[in-house]
Write an enzyme that holds these catalytic residues in place. Sequence first.
Site, PDB file in Angstrom:
ATOM      1  NE  ARG A 179      -3.810  -2.399   2.113  1.00  0.00           N
ATOM      2  CZ  ARG A 179      -3.522  -3.574   2.679  1.00  0.00           C
ATOM      3  NH1 ARG A 179      -2.395  -3.714   3.366  1.00  0.00           N
ATOM      4  NH2 ARG A 179      -4.340  -4.600   2.574  1.00  0.00           N
ATOM      5  CD  GLU A 237       0.994 -12.268  15.979  1.00  0.00           C
ATOM      6  OE1 GLU A 237       0.231 -12.856  16.757  1.00  0.00           O
ATOM      7  OE2 GLU A 237       0.637 -11.337  15.235  1.00  0.00           O
TER       8      GLU A 237
END
Length: 232
Positions: A117, A154
């Site tokens: 983005r 993560e």
Amino acid sequence: MLHTSLYCRSFPSPSHLRSLVLSSRLFPSVAVRTSPTLSLRRSRANRSIAMAATEDNRIKRIASSIRVIPDWPKPGVMFQDITTLLLDPLAFKDSIDLFVERYKDKGITVVAGVEARGFIFGPPIALAIGAKFVPMRKPNKLPGEVISEEYSLEYGTDVMEMHVGAVQSGDRVLVIDDLIATGGTLCAAIRLLERVGAEVVESACVIELPELKGRERLGDRPLFVLIKAKGV
């Protein structure tokens, strides 16, 4: 001059003084002038107030155009969807304008957009401020020789790449993405740019999720965001 001065003293009331000022054609030595310094201060203050109000309206418009999707891509996540921002030309323009206003006079030579983005917001900013745009991509997406930086996520690790020679030593870089969460991606982008000798002036995002502490991960590296939102 003496006659005029005595005449002025003979009218102590405000109404008479006002009449005298309005009759300055008959008494050219009597004049009421606004201090140029005071006028300039008032003008600057009014302009600052107007700009602050305009910026506040733009931020509200941007925030209201972003759709929040609960439990996506996994339960407990409040996903900030910027595709609805892109459907609103005025809100989208507001976001670009706010970034351009901030960076147009900072000597930025490179706008580095983080996949994916950052590719949406980076190019119009780069064009507006006269900088080159450099895409920072995921592995095996760039065709030429690349420099890479691995970073932790993560659930594992990922790699960011950019073309060798796209950014030069001494370039002043703005790193742009749509959102900062844990800050891992932005940190990798910054490290990659610093490895080639560039100066990262600032990182900028439309949205920050403060509870994920990405700003802390950046340390003393500056970060600018338009909106702070909840992501969990």
